[in-house]
Design a protein around this motif. Structure first.
Motif, PDB file in Angstrom:
ATOM      1  N   LEU A  40       0.836  -1.197   0.000  1.00  0.00           N
ATOM      2  CA  LEU A  40       0.000   0.000   0.000  1.00  0.00           C
ATOM      3  C   LEU A  40       0.875   1.253   0.000  1.00  0.00           C
ATOM      4  O   LEU A  40       1.832   1.355   0.770  1.00  0.00           O
ATOM      5  CB  LEU A  40      -0.932  -0.008   1.209  1.00  0.00           C
ATOM      6  CG  LEU A  40      -1.869  -1.222   1.310  1.00  0.00           C
ATOM      7  CD1 LEU A  40      -2.792  -1.089   2.524  1.00  0.00           C
ATOM      8  CD2 LEU A  40      -2.691  -1.391   0.042  1.00  0.00           C
ATOM      9  N   ASP A  41       0.510   2.188  -0.850  1.00  0.00           N
ATOM     10  CA  ASP A  41       1.330   3.371  -1.113  1.00  0.00           C
ATOM     11  C   ASP A  41       0.881   4.540  -0.236  1.00  0.00           C
ATOM     12  O   ASP A  41      -0.094   5.226  -0.543  1.00  0.00           O
ATOM     13  CB  ASP A  41       1.219   3.730  -2.600  1.00  0.00           C
ATOM     14  CG  ASP A  41       2.205   4.802  -3.030  1.00  0.00           C
ATOM     15  OD1 ASP A  41       2.851   5.410  -2.146  1.00  0.00           O
ATOM     16  OD2 ASP A  41       2.319   5.035  -4.248  1.00  0.00           O
ATOM     17  N   GLU A  42       1.613   4.779   0.838  1.00  0.00           N
ATOM     18  CA  GLU A  42       1.271   5.874   1.753  1.00  0.00           C
ATOM     19  C   GLU A  42       1.436   7.244   1.105  1.00  0.00           C
ATOM     20  O   GLU A  42       0.839   8.222   1.556  1.00  0.00           O
ATOM     21  CB  GLU A  42       2.160   5.812   2.994  1.00  0.00           C
ATOM     22  CG  GLU A  42       2.012   4.560   3.824  1.00  0.00           C
ATOM     23  CD  GLU A  42       3.116   4.442   4.848  1.00  0.00           C
ATOM     24  OE1 GLU A  42       2.925   4.951   5.973  1.00  0.00           O
ATOM     25  OE2 GLU A  42       4.178   3.864   4.523  1.00  0.00           O
ATOM     26  N   LEU A  83      -2.993   5.656  -0.403  1.00  0.00           N
ATOM     27  CA  LEU A  83      -2.952   4.273   0.063  1.00  0.00           C
ATOM     28  C   LEU A  83      -3.507   3.323  -1.004  1.00  0.00           C
ATOM     29  O   LEU A  83      -4.200   2.346  -0.719  1.00  0.00           O
ATOM     30  CB  LEU A  83      -3.703   4.103   1.383  1.00  0.00           C
ATOM     31  CG  LEU A  83      -3.144   3.018   2.309  1.00  0.00           C
ATOM     32  CD1 LEU A  83      -1.757   3.381   2.808  1.00  0.00           C
ATOM     33  CD2 LEU A  83      -4.053   2.775   3.498  1.00  0.00           C
ATOM     34  N   ASP A  84      -3.213   3.626  -2.265  1.00  0.00           N
ATOM     35  CA  ASP A  84      -3.518   2.713  -3.359  1.00  0.00           C
ATOM     36  C   ASP A  84      -2.562   1.524  -3.321  1.00  0.00           C
ATOM     37  O   ASP A  84      -1.597   1.518  -2.551  1.00  0.00           O
ATOM     38  CB  ASP A  84      -3.380   3.441  -4.705  1.00  0.00           C
ATOM     39  CG  ASP A  84      -4.613   4.265  -5.061  1.00  0.00           C
ATOM     40  OD1 ASP A  84      -5.688   4.013  -4.487  1.00  0.00           O
ATOM     41  OD2 ASP A  84      -4.493   5.158  -5.922  1.00  0.00           O
ATOM     42  N   ILE A  85      -2.810   0.525  -4.175  1.00  0.00           N
ATOM     43  CA  ILE A  85      -1.970  -0.676  -4.197  1.00  0.00           C
ATOM     44  C   ILE A  85      -0.865  -0.521  -5.233  1.00  0.00           C
ATOM     45  O   ILE A  85      -1.132  -0.263  -6.411  1.00  0.00           O
ATOM     46  CB  ILE A  85      -2.793  -1.931  -4.545  1.00  0.00           C
ATOM     47  CG1 ILE A  85      -3.916  -2.137  -3.541  1.00  0.00           C
ATOM     48  CG2 ILE A  85      -1.894  -3.164  -4.587  1.00  0.00           C
ATOM     49  CD1 ILE A  85      -4.847  -3.296  -3.886  1.00  0.00           C
ATOM     50  N   CYS A 129       1.052  -6.322  -6.059  1.00  0.00           N
ATOM     51  CA  CYS A 129       0.080  -7.323  -5.602  1.00  0.00           C
ATOM     52  C   CYS A 129       0.701  -8.672  -5.888  1.00  0.00           C
ATOM     53  O   CYS A 129       0.779  -9.097  -7.042  1.00  0.00           O
ATOM     54  CB  CYS A 129      -1.243  -7.155  -6.332  1.00  0.00           C
ATOM     55  SG  CYS A 129      -2.450  -8.472  -5.965  1.00  0.00           S
ATOM     56  N   TRP A 163      -3.793  -0.012  11.846  1.00  0.00           N
ATOM     57  CA  TRP A 163      -3.132  -1.047  11.028  1.00  0.00           C
ATOM     58  C   TRP A 163      -2.866  -2.231  11.948  1.00  0.00           C
ATOM     59  O   TRP A 163      -2.118  -2.107  12.905  1.00  0.00           O
ATOM     60  CB  TRP A 163      -1.832  -0.495  10.464  1.00  0.00           C
ATOM     61  CG  TRP A 163      -1.129  -1.398   9.478  1.00  0.00           C
ATOM     62  CD1 TRP A 163      -0.564  -2.606   9.723  1.00  0.00           C
ATOM     63  CD2 TRP A 163      -0.918  -1.127   8.097  1.00  0.00           C
ATOM     64  NE1 TRP A 163      -0.005  -3.121   8.584  1.00  0.00           N
ATOM     65  CE2 TRP A 163      -0.207  -2.232   7.559  1.00  0.00           C
ATOM     66  CE3 TRP A 163      -1.244  -0.064   7.245  1.00  0.00           C
ATOM     67  CZ2 TRP A 163       0.177  -2.293   6.219  1.00  0.00           C
ATOM     68  CZ3 TRP A 163      -0.858  -0.132   5.935  1.00  0.00           C
ATOM     69  CH2 TRP A 163      -0.160  -1.231   5.416  1.00  0.00           C
ATOM     70  N   TRP A 220      -9.245  -0.736   4.310  1.00  0.00           N
ATOM     71  CA  TRP A 220      -8.811  -1.981   3.670  1.00  0.00           C
ATOM     72  C   TRP A 220      -8.968  -3.141   4.658  1.00  0.00           C
ATOM     73  O   TRP A 220      -8.677  -2.996   5.840  1.00  0.00           O
ATOM     74  CB  TRP A 220      -7.331  -1.914   3.287  1.00  0.00           C
ATOM     75  CG  TRP A 220      -6.983  -1.107   2.081  1.00  0.00           C
ATOM     76  CD1 TRP A 220      -6.370   0.119   2.055  1.00  0.00           C
ATOM     77  CD2 TRP A 220      -7.167  -1.483   0.713  1.00  0.00           C
ATOM     78  NE1 TRP A 220      -6.182   0.530   0.765  1.00  0.00           N
ATOM     79  CE2 TRP A 220      -6.658  -0.421  -0.078  1.00  0.00           C
ATOM     80  CE3 TRP A 220      -7.730  -2.594   0.089  1.00  0.00           C
ATOM     81  CZ2 TRP A 220      -6.690  -0.459  -1.465  1.00  0.00           C
ATOM     82  CZ3 TRP A 220      -7.757  -2.628  -1.294  1.00  0.00           C
ATOM     83  CH2 TRP A 220      -7.238  -1.578  -2.058  1.00  0.00           C
TER      84      TRP A 220
END
Length: 279
Positions: A14-16, A20-22, A25, A93, A122
């Motif tokens: 997850l891209d902070e 917070l997209d992926i 994977c 988290w 998520w």
């Protein structure tokens, strides 16, 4: 990127730095994200997002740039909207009893200069491996805006062989081979809601590179009533995208003219939902 995984299911990164997209994977040691096998649209923030397995378009625009309504200087909405490159504030988290869960808040400045708030949740079910994404967008500004939303789920198509198919009730014949249309690629957008169903489903597989598993994607049809699919095999691109989307594939002008854009007033919220699994 932060690794996010449960007892079963994929490992997501997850891209902070961007909603917070992926990014990656992983199924085992195979990363399904396209990486640099993408078209260059001339916008570095979108290139960064497009490299990943999932990125989010909106909340003010979802496709290629179009003029901002009422902007006297001719400014345009940015490519795929304003979300990308906005950092996420992680609120929770944890992994408990094999399940993984994360909650975050993203404060977004839209192309108009007005603010919006994304609350993102998520979850990975440790028993089934299903990933669930729940998003809530709130107009935290002083002016109404037209909320639009699209999830880009991008897969590196070099992983596919001729047995991989797209399958879903919304597709012609309920499915066809992944390499649809004329080469080197194309795009289509179809209604996804059938018989009042609250969730639509699209499948991609079987994918031999990950042990013959099929990617199954479900999305809420009340706010994501359309499905867009694109593929691009024009070098260096080699990618296929599954894209649940809030609006059909026409100009903003036409959507507004036909009363399809809608408005989100200050203080109002709208919710979107997506699930995916491999099986």
């Amino acid at each position: 990127m932060k690794a996010f995984s449960a007892a079963r299911g994929p490992t997501l990164f997850l891209d902070e730095t961007s909603v917070l997209d992926i990014g990656g994977c992983l199924i085992g040691d195979i990363d399904l994200s396209p990486g640099r096998a993408i078209p260059d649209d001339g916008d570095p923030r979108i290139d960064h997002s497009l490299e990943g397995f999932l990125f989010t378009c909106g909340p003010d625009h979802i496709r290629h740039p179009e003029p901002i309504e009422g902007a006297a200087d001719g400014r345009k909405y940015p490519l795929h909207g304003s979300f990308s490159s906005h950092p996420a504030e992680i609120l929770f988290w944890d992994v408990q009893d094999g399940d993984a869960e994360c909650r975050a808040r993203v404060r977004v400045t839209m192309a108009s200069g007005e603010p919006a708030l994304l609350e993102r949740h998520w979850r990975i079910d440790g028993a089934t491996g299903e990933v669930t994404l729940s998003d809530k967008i709130t107009n935290s500004g002083t002016k109404a805006f037209a909320p639009v939303h699209m999830y880009h789920m991008n897969v590196g198509a070099w992983l596919f062989d001729d047995h991989v198919r797209l399958s879903g009730k919304m597709l012609e014949g309920e499915g066809f081979p992944w390499k649809f249309g004329a080469d080197p690629g194309g795009v289509f957008c179809v209604p996804a809601k059938e018989n009042g169903e609250q969730w639509a489903e699209i499948a991609l597989g079987p994918i031999a590179a990950i042990g013959g598993l099929t990617l199954k994607v479900k999305f809420k049809t009340d706010t994501l009533p359309h499905l867009q699919i694109w593929r691009n095999q024009k070098e260096p691109a080699h990618v296929l995208g599954i894209e649940p989307v809030s609006h059909r594939w026409v100009s903003r002008y036409e959507l507004a003219e036909k009363g399809e854009l809608g408005l989100l007033k200050p203080g109002e919220s709208i919710e979107y939902g997506l699930r995916f699994s491999f099986g």
